[in-house]
Structures are given as C-alpha cells and as structure tokens.
Write a protein that holds these residues in place. Structure first.
Motif, mmCIF file in Angstrom:
data_model
loop_
_atom_site.group_PDB
_atom_site.id
_atom_site.type_symbol
_atom_site.label_atom_id
_atom_site.label_comp_id
_atom_site.label_asym_id
_atom_site.label_seq_id
_atom_site.Cartn_x
_atom_site.Cartn_y
_atom_site.Cartn_z
ATOM 1 N N ALA A 6 0.870 -1.177 0.000
ATOM 2 C CA ALA A 6 0.000 0.000 0.000
ATOM 3 C C ALA A 6 0.900 1.218 0.000
ATOM 4 N N LYS A 7 0.591 2.195 -0.860
ATOM 5 C CA LYS A 7 1.457 3.371 -0.942
ATOM 6 C C LYS A 7 0.622 4.639 -0.784
ATOM 7 N N LEU A 8 1.064 5.441 0.220
ATOM 8 C CA LEU A 8 0.402 6.721 0.469
ATOM 9 C C LEU A 8 1.368 7.811 0.014
ATOM 10 N N THR A 9 0.882 8.705 -0.844
ATOM 11 C CA THR A 9 1.749 9.789 -1.324
ATOM 12 C C THR A 9 1.056 11.128 -1.092
ATOM 13 N N VAL A 10 1.820 12.072 -0.560
ATOM 14 C CA VAL A 10 1.294 13.441 -0.392
ATOM 15 C C VAL A 10 2.227 14.349 -1.185
ATOM 16 N N LYS A 11 1.652 14.946 -2.201
ATOM 17 C CA LYS A 11 2.467 15.773 -3.108
ATOM 18 C C LYS A 11 1.950 17.209 -3.075
ATOM 19 N N ASP A 12 2.888 18.138 -2.892
ATOM 20 C CA ASP A 12 2.440 19.539 -2.870
ATOM 21 C C ASP A 12 3.246 20.371 -3.847
ATOM 22 N N THR A 13 2.763 21.561 -4.058
ATOM 23 C CA THR A 13 3.464 22.481 -4.957
ATOM 24 C C THR A 13 4.006 23.636 -4.124
ATOM 25 N N GLY A 14 4.540 23.284 -2.929
ATOM 26 C CA GLY A 14 4.944 24.298 -1.936
ATOM 27 C C GLY A 14 6.356 24.795 -2.096
ATOM 28 N N ILE A 15 6.894 25.236 -0.940
ATOM 29 C CA ILE A 15 8.197 25.922 -0.951
ATOM 30 C C ILE A 15 9.375 24.960 -1.126
ATOM 31 N N GLY A 16 9.117 23.684 -0.887
ATOM 32 C CA GLY A 16 10.179 22.675 -1.050
ATOM 33 C C GLY A 16 11.196 22.710 0.083
ATOM 34 N N ILE A 17 12.077 21.721 0.079
ATOM 35 C CA ILE A 17 13.079 21.606 1.158
ATOM 36 C C ILE A 17 14.458 21.536 0.504
ATOM 37 N N PRO A 18 15.424 22.370 1.003
ATOM 38 C CA PRO A 18 16.770 22.302 0.417
ATOM 39 C C PRO A 18 17.352 20.900 0.565
ATOM 40 N N PRO A 19 18.085 20.417 -0.472
ATOM 41 C CA PRO A 19 18.563 19.020 -0.442
ATOM 42 C C PRO A 19 19.371 18.665 0.814
ATOM 43 N N GLN A 20 20.261 19.578 1.266
ATOM 44 C CA GLN A 20 21.120 19.271 2.426
ATOM 45 C C GLN A 20 20.325 19.134 3.724
ATOM 46 N N GLN A 21 19.047 19.595 3.741
ATOM 47 C CA GLN A 21 18.249 19.503 4.985
ATOM 48 C C GLN A 21 17.187 18.411 4.916
ATOM 49 N N GLN A 22 17.103 17.763 3.740
ATOM 50 C CA GLN A 22 16.043 16.756 3.571
ATOM 51 C C GLN A 22 16.188 15.591 4.558
ATOM 52 N N GLU A 23 17.441 15.239 4.838
ATOM 53 C CA GLU A 23 17.708 14.133 5.784
ATOM 54 C C GLU A 23 17.253 14.472 7.199
ATOM 55 N N ARG A 24 17.452 15.763 7.573
ATOM 56 C CA ARG A 24 17.307 16.156 8.970
ATOM 57 C C ARG A 24 15.895 16.523 9.385
ATOM 58 N N ILE A 25 14.985 16.720 8.419
ATOM 59 C CA ILE A 25 13.653 17.210 8.809
ATOM 60 C C ILE A 25 12.863 16.198 9.640
ATOM 61 N N PHE A 26 13.337 14.936 9.671
ATOM 62 C CA PHE A 26 12.634 13.927 10.483
ATOM 63 C C PHE A 26 13.127 13.921 11.937
ATOM 64 N N GLU A 27 14.196 14.718 12.223
ATOM 65 C CA GLU A 27 14.694 14.815 13.602
ATOM 66 C C GLU A 27 13.727 15.643 14.440
ATOM 67 N N ARG A 28 13.745 15.371 15.736
ATOM 68 C CA ARG A 28 12.839 16.093 16.642
ATOM 69 C C ARG A 28 13.230 17.571 16.721
ATOM 70 N N PHE A 29 12.260 18.422 16.612
ATOM 71 C CA PHE A 29 12.395 19.885 16.705
ATOM 72 C C PHE A 29 13.229 20.491 15.582
ATOM 73 N N TYR A 30 13.491 19.703 14.530
ATOM 74 C CA TYR A 30 14.252 20.296 13.429
ATOM 75 C C TYR A 30 13.291 20.998 12.471
ATOM 76 N N ARG A 31 13.612 22.213 12.190
ATOM 77 C CA ARG A 31 12.797 22.976 11.228
ATOM 78 C C ARG A 31 13.741 23.644 10.239
ATOM 79 N N VAL A 32 13.276 23.725 8.981
ATOM 80 C CA VAL A 32 14.095 24.388 7.956
ATOM 81 C C VAL A 32 14.098 25.896 8.245
ATOM 82 N N ASP A 33 12.917 26.418 8.471
ATOM 83 C CA ASP A 33 12.790 27.843 8.795
ATOM 84 C C ASP A 33 11.986 27.942 10.083
ATOM 85 N N LYS A 34 12.701 28.178 11.183
ATOM 86 C CA LYS A 34 12.074 28.110 12.506
ATOM 87 C C LYS A 34 10.926 29.127 12.647
#
Ligand code: ADP
Length: 549
Positions: free
Chosen positions: A478-506
């Motif tokens: 089963a595959k759930l996909t959520v696709k948006d046309t938003g601001i996107g995430i810089p490649p170097q921060q894509q790994e870290r956004i799953f960490e607790r309290f990590y935000r790209v733009d606080k």
C-alpha cells in the motif's frame, strides 16, 4: 618393585637357611656325639681286655694319639696316664666315671673343658683286680660345630643372595612389563596375567565414564558456542590466571581482536588499564564494571568471578556495545532541553501579556489582541504537549494501541475532510485520489501520518498551490503519497527534517503553528508499521513524500 621382591626372596632364603642350619646342626651333633661315645666304649673295652691279659706291661710303650688312657688303682691313685706324668696327678676316686665303674663295672661321663670349645667324654671299666682303665676323648661343642659349618653356610648365603637378585629382577620385569605395555586407552586389547584383570576392569569402567563425560562436555560446549555465537553481547571465559578459554565472535569484534585469542592472556591482548583493573578485581572475587577507553568505541565491560568451593575457578567478561545507549541518552538530553526551550517561549509571552493586563497597562482597545496572543501561545503549548505525548507513546512502542485492518483510502478521506478548512484558509487546493487499500495497522497512528503530511503540505505551500493525496496498491504494497506544490526543502536539509524539533525555517514554522515534531511522529509511526518513507523535494517547486506499507 625389584627391591621389594629381592627383599622378600632374601628373607625367605635366610629363614630357610637358618632353620635348615639349626636342624642339620642338631641332627649332626646328636649323631656325632652318639658315635663318638660308642667308639670310646669299644676302645675302653679293648683296653680293659688288654690290661686284664697283659697287666702293667700292656701300658708300656703305649702310644695313643686320639685317646687319653689312664689306669687308676682301686684306691684312686693314678698308675699310668698317656698324656701326663701319673705321679703328678691327684686321686681320681671321686671322678664320676671312675666312681660309677667301681660301683657298676662300667662308668661314663661328659665334662666341658675350660674354654667351652671342647667337650671331654670319659669311659671307664673296672678290671678284675679292682683297678680301673679309663679312656677319654674330646668332642666338638655346638659352637665349634657351627663355626666349622660357617664357611659352607656363608657360601650358600651368598649363592642365595645372588639367586634372589637374579630371580627378583626377572620376576619384577615379568610383573612390570605388562603394566608398562598396557594401553589404558584400549583396555580390551591388553594381554595381561589374570591378577591384572580387576585393574583392567576398573580402567574399562573409567574409560566409559570419561567417554560419557567428554560427550556431555562437547555437547554442552556446542550448545554454549551456538548460543554465544548469536549473541550481540561479547562473552569471554577466562581461567583464574586470566587466560582466554573461550571467546565469541561479538567479543572479538567489540574488543577489536584480529588474532586467535584462545590460550592467551586477556591483559596482553587488550591495551588499557581498565581491563587489567577489572581482571584483578575479579581475581579477588569482586564483581566490577567499567567503560573502555574511546579507542575501543563505546564499550562497557562487566567482570564477574566464578567461584567453586570458595576458590576462584575462572572469570566471565561480558562486553556491551553502549553506543546506542549513549546515543539515546544524548537524544533524550537534547529532547529535554528542546522541550524546555519550546515551552519557555510561549510561557514567557503568556506571562508578559498577563502581567501587562494585570497592571492595567493595556489600552482597552488592545485587550482583544493580547487575549488572542495568550490564546495562540496556549494553543501552541497544547499542540506541543500533545505531540510530545504522542511521541513518548510511540517511543514506548504504542503497546496500548490495537492493530486492526484499516482502509487507508477511507482514513485519508476523513483526514482530508478535516483539513479542508485549513486548506481553504491557506488558499491551497486539497485533493484525494486512488483506491481502497486495506492494511493491518493502528488507526490512530496511520491517521497521524496522513494528518501530519497533509498539514505540512498545506502549511509549507504557496497561495494558490495544491496538495494531492493518493492511496494506491503497487507490488502488493500500500502506498500513500502526499504531493504539494509548496516551498520545497533544500537538499542538504532533507535528511534532517525527520529529527525532533528540526525545522528548515524556525520562524516560518512557528508562524504556521508548527511544533517541529510532526515528521518525527510520522517517522516513528511508519517504523512501527514496518513502512519505508521516500522524500523528493525541489526548493521552490514542491515536495512529495511517500510512505510504503
Ligand atoms: P513542523 O511542526 O515545524 O511542521 P515537522 O516535523 O512537521 O515540524 O516538519 C519539520 C520541518 O520540515 C518543517 O519545519 C519544515 O521546515 C519542513 N517541512 C515539512 N514538510 C514540508 C513540506 N511539505 N514542504 C516544505 N517543508 C516542509
């Protein structure tokens, strides 16, 4: 053995020799005494007969070498003596043999000489004129007889000792050879004399016991090795002198040992004071624990003494990889610091607003704005606390939540419906496509995944943007996909956004009511469903996050 046999043979030979010597001497002595006396009797009778016929002339010119001849007058005076001058000799009437001869016609007696080396035999016979002819002869005493036999006895003794030595060495060899040639590993194959049969029986029983014990030991060793091989903890068994008896693969890896460690001293294999200290404490019967120096990585070692009947018989070392534990502790510390920090900001705002209101320093027309501030900050705190509670439940493995078949599409439908207002407010189009897919899962957590992904897709979108949620089944997954046309995430921060309290733009996250925990909850919830997450994002274009169950 040879000495013992020799001593036994010599003792027996000496006893036999002594007994036979005594016996032979007794018999010989009796025989010689009897024949000597008989000879003396015969000689005395002949001499008496000669003196009777020839009178005094019988003694003239007489030469007697073996015997001493004495002629005694009836009054006891000595008329003739073959070895002494008769005139110088005393009266012989009182001599026992003479007295007896006068009385009975014949008399005999025995007397020892002064030296006791000789015994004198006397035999006397009365003549018709009343005079007495006496013959005497000497006979060896028992001692003399023994002394005369000493040489042959000694010869026999020496011969017996030689024979005993020879026999003893032969016997000892014959007794010992089968013992030396005996094969204790195979008692049935030994060709031994029957006296050794009990020993062979015992050997056979012992062999059987040893074989059984060896079998038990090797099966226990195999069990232990199999168990220790699959352990993630290192286990090392040491002798009481710290030599390695057994070591599992995990211990070799954790202690960075490349060579074969068995039989070597652990203190020589491992550098550092810690191992030496642990081993010496265990050798003194004390359980000890220590963390190894950083060169080993994060390793904890527990040393336990193994006591048997009050004495140290070995040491067990248990080695743990504590890097995960240290990482978890580090994360917990960071999490606590972050939570306190996240809570401090809204609390300060609330407290500041409340203080101004309390002191009447706020204009009446500004009161609604201050009240809204307090409300918003309180809402943020509520959202934060709720997210923290969700995360801590996930950390504990969501044990209180029930798994059940869940239709992912229906769940997405209700979640999308609940977020439609927020989407409208953000001027973002929110759509759902796909098909009904049923998976086994925890409804609350699955709903949390869909909610957080959609919420982020709306929050970090642009005005007039869109969000497309799709639920499909592909390759049995089963595959759930959520696709948006938003601001996107810089490649170097894509790994870290799953960490607790990590935000790209606080500040942006706070502005849109983010807690910084949404994607952590998604990551944990997905992990509990063994689901994988895929992220594709291009800054300025949009983000696509897929979860495959
Ligand atoms: P928050 O509560 O701040 O949204 P999340 O853990 O949900 O926290 O997300 C972490 C960060 O990842 C966000 O602050 C945001 O910067 C970034 N992020 C998450 N989803 C998206 C998205 N769809 N588009 C752009 N950035 C995103």
């Amino acid at each position: 053995m040879t000495k013992r046999i020799f001593r036994a043979i010599c003792t027996v030979a000496a006893i036999v020799l002594l007994a036979s010597t005594v016996l032979i001497m007794g018999i010989l002595y009796d025989y010689f005494s009897a024949s000597r006396m008989q000879q003396l009797r015969d000689e005395t009778a002949l001499a008496a007969q000669g003196a009777e016929i020839s009178g005094e002339s019988f003694f003239d010119g007489m030469s007697a070498e073996d015997f001493r001849v004495t002629w005694i007058a009836p009054d006891g005076t000595v008329k003739y003596d073959s070895s002494k001058d008769a005139k110088e000799m005393g009266n012989h009437l009182e001599r026992e043999e003479v007295r007896e001869a006068i009385k009975n016609g014949v008399g005999e007696s025995e007397r020892y000489s002064d030296t006791l080396m000789e015994k004198q035999l006397y035999c006397a016979q009365k003549l018709s004129d009343g005079s007495v002819v006496r013959l005497s002869n000497s006979q060896y005493s028992v001692f003399t007889l023994f002394m005369s036999m000493l040489t042959p006895v000694l010869v026999v003794l020496v011969a017996a000792v030689c024979a005993a030595l020879w026999m003893a060495s032969r016997l000892a060899k014959r007794i010992v050879r089968p013992l030396n040639e005996m094969d204790p590993d195979d008692p049935n194959e030994n060709d031994c004399y029957e006296e050794l049969e009990p020993l062979l029986r015992k050997l056979r029983a012992q062999q059987y016991r040893i074989a059984k014990q060896e079998q038990e030991l090797s099966s226990k060793r195999r069990e232990f090795e199999a168990a220790s091989r699959n352990m993630t903890e290192g286990i090392v068994l040491l002798s009481d002198s710290a030599e390695v008896l057994s070591i599992n693969e995990a211990a070799k890896r954790l202690l960075n040992l490349r060579t074969d460690a068995t039989g070597k001293k652990i203190t020589e294999l491992c550098e550092g004071e810690e191992i030496r200290r642990l081993v010496s404490m265990a050798q003194n019967g004390i359980h000890a624990e220590a963390v190894l120096p950083p060169s080993y990585g994060s390793r904890q070692v527990n040393a336990s003494p193994v006591m048997s009947e009050g004495k140290l018989s070995g040491i067990v070392l248990l080695i743990f990889d504590i890097s995960e534990k240290e990482k978890a502790e580090q994360m917990r510390r960071e999490f606590t610091a972050n939570v306190s920090h996240e809570l401090k900001t809204p609390l300060h705002t609330i407290s500041g607003c409340a203080e101004l209101l309390q002191n009447g320093m706020v204009k009446p027309q500004d009161i609604p704005m201050f009240a809204e501030n307090i409300y918003n900050e309180a809402q943020r705190m509520i959202a934060l606390v709720e997210d923290i509670i969700k995360l801590s439940r996930l950390d504990e493995g969501a044990v209180d939540m029930k798994r059940e078949p869940v239709d992912l599409y229906a769940l997405a439908q209700s979640t999308v419906a609940s977020l439609s207002r927020a989407a409208q407010e953000a001027k973002v189009a929110l759509d759902l496509e796909g098909e009904s897919v049923v998976i086994d899962g925890i409804p609350q957590l699955l709903q949390g995944i869909i909610y957080n992904l959609c919420d982020n897709a709306i929050k970090y979108n642009k005005k007039g943007g869109s969000v497309l949620v799709s639920v499909r089944s592909a390759d049995g997954k089963a595959k759930l996909t959520v696709k948006d046309t938003g601001i996107g995430i810089p490649p170097q921060q894509q790994e870290r956004i799953f960490e607790r309290f990590y935000r790209v733009d606080k500040s942006h996250s706070k502005e849109v009511g983010g807690t910084g925990l949404g994607l952590s909850i998604v990551k944990h919830a997905a992990a509990l469903h063994n689901a994988s997450i895929e992220l594709h994002s291009t800054p300025g274009e949009g983000t696509e996050i897929s979860v495959s169950f």
